[in-house]
Scaffold this active site. Structure first.
Site, short mmCIF file in Angstrom:
data_model
loop_
_atom_site.label_atom_id
_atom_site.label_comp_id
_atom_site.label_asym_id
_atom_site.label_seq_id
_atom_site.Cartn_x
_atom_site.Cartn_y
_atom_site.Cartn_z
CG ASN A 163 -3.82 -7.35 -3.14
OD1 ASN A 163 -2.69 -7.55 -3.54
ND2 ASN A 163 -4.79 -6.92 -3.27
CG ASP A 205 -1.65 5.31 -7.12
OD1 ASP A 205 -1.56 4.99 -5.98
OD2 ASP A 205 -2.52 5.79 -7.09
CB ILE A 231 -3.82 10.80 0.55
CG1 ILE A 231 -4.82 10.47 -0.44
CG2 ILE A 231 -2.94 11.34 0.76
CD1 ILE A 231 -5.53 11.24 -1.54
CG LEU A 232 -0.01 7.35 4.66
CD1 LEU A 232 0.75 5.96 4.17
CD2 LEU A 232 -0.54 6.89 5.92
CG HIS A 261 -2.37 1.55 -8.77
ND1 HIS A 261 -3.46 2.37 -8.23
CD2 HIS A 261 -2.53 1.61 -9.80
CE1 HIS A 261 -3.48 3.53 -9.22
NE2 HIS A 261 -3.70 3.20 -10.71
CD GLU A 294 -4.32 -5.80 -7.27
OE1 GLU A 294 -4.59 -5.66 -6.03
OE2 GLU A 294 -5.26 -5.87 -7.73
CG ASN A 342 -0.78 1.81 -2.61
OD1 ASN A 342 -1.23 0.96 -2.19
ND2 ASN A 342 -1.09 2.24 -3.58
C1 GRF Z 1 -6.82 -3.67 -5.16
O1 GRF Z 1 -7.02 -3.68 -6.18
C2 GRF Z 1 -5.89 -2.71 -4.71
O2 GRF Z 1 -5.06 -2.87 -5.81
C3 GRF Z 1 -5.97 -2.05 -4.91
O3 GRF Z 1 -7.49 -1.17 -3.80
C4 GRF Z 1 -7.82 -3.10 -4.02
C5 GRF Z 1 -7.86 -3.51 -2.56
O4 GRF Z 1 -8.12 -5.14 -2.54
N1 GRF Z 1 -5.25 -0.99 -3.70
P1 GRF Z 1 -8.16 -6.44 -1.16
O5 GRF Z 1 -8.64 -5.24 -0.15
O6 GRF Z 1 -7.12 -5.96 -1.16
O7 GRF Z 1 -8.88 -6.41 -1.88
#
Ligand code: GRF
Length: 205
Positions: A14, A150, A97-98, A114, A179, A112
């Protein structure tokens, strides 16, 4: 212009999609300042450095938890000018966790992603939770971070089908693909003043 910090713990796909979208100007008005990891050898750190030339910082917990640890992140964010008034902190696979203190320091400035359609299947192993439950549709959610798990205001969601033949891996791959589009879109909306909050509802102008 928003100063961006990305927090990761792992492979950083991501993070890569966000940084690529900034490079290709799919995201505007965002300046990536720093990638921070709590894990020494998180693969995303090398990608941030080598592929994108972004400064990276590793902050090992050293037994520290909560604000004792998070205050170190705040110091790094200050160093890179990611502030509570015009900064943005994106969690991208950040597996820590923050603390409430940290979240209160950056109100509606932490996002974030999810891998489920919240409020269904919060927490760990969201894709497995969705398969075990037997849902026919799942997806991903970008949300602001509040002090729950979340549970913060939802910015964007996108869905994918869930097939009877799916495994955790195949569903995760299908969700990950969206994502990589949805997170950059959410950041771009925020950076271009398109997001308003009415109570806990995010309104996109
Ligand atoms: C993703 O599936 C995201 O939704 C979750 O953790 C994973 C992270 O993957 N929070 P990457 O490190 O971005 O590849």
């Amino acid at each position: 212009m928003i100063n961006l910090a990305i927090l990761i713990s792992g492979r950083g796909s991501n993070m890569t999609s966000i940084l690529s979208s900034i490079q290709s100007r799919k995201i505007s008005n965002v300046c990536p300042k720093v990638v921070i990891s709590n894990i020494l050898d998180a693969p995303g750190i090398e990608i941030a450095k080598k592929q994108f030339g972004i400064p990276t910082e590793i902050i090992l917990p050293d037994g520290k938890k909560g604000w004792d640890y998070d205050s170190k992140i705040v110091n790094i964010l200050k160093k890179y000018n990611v502030t509570c008034t015009d900064g943005l902190i994106c969690l991208a696979g950040y597996m820590k966790i923050l603390s409430k203190e940290f979240i209160d320091y950056y109100p509606f400035r932490i996002m974030n992603i999810h891998p489920a359609l919240l409020p269904s299947f919060p927490g760990l192993n969201a894709q497995k939770q969705a398969i075990d439950y037997g849902v026919k549709i799942s997806g991903c959610t970008v949300h602001f971070v509040d002090s729950g798990i979340d549970s913060g205001p939802i910015i964007i969601q996108e869905s994918v089908p869930v097939y009877a033949s799916d495994t955790e891996e195949t569903l995760s791959a299908r969700i990950l693909e969206i994502e990589h589009k949805v997170y950059p879109n959410a950041i771009n909306l925020m950076a271009n003043d398109k997001i308003r909050l009415k109570n806990r509802t995010v309104i996109i102008d």
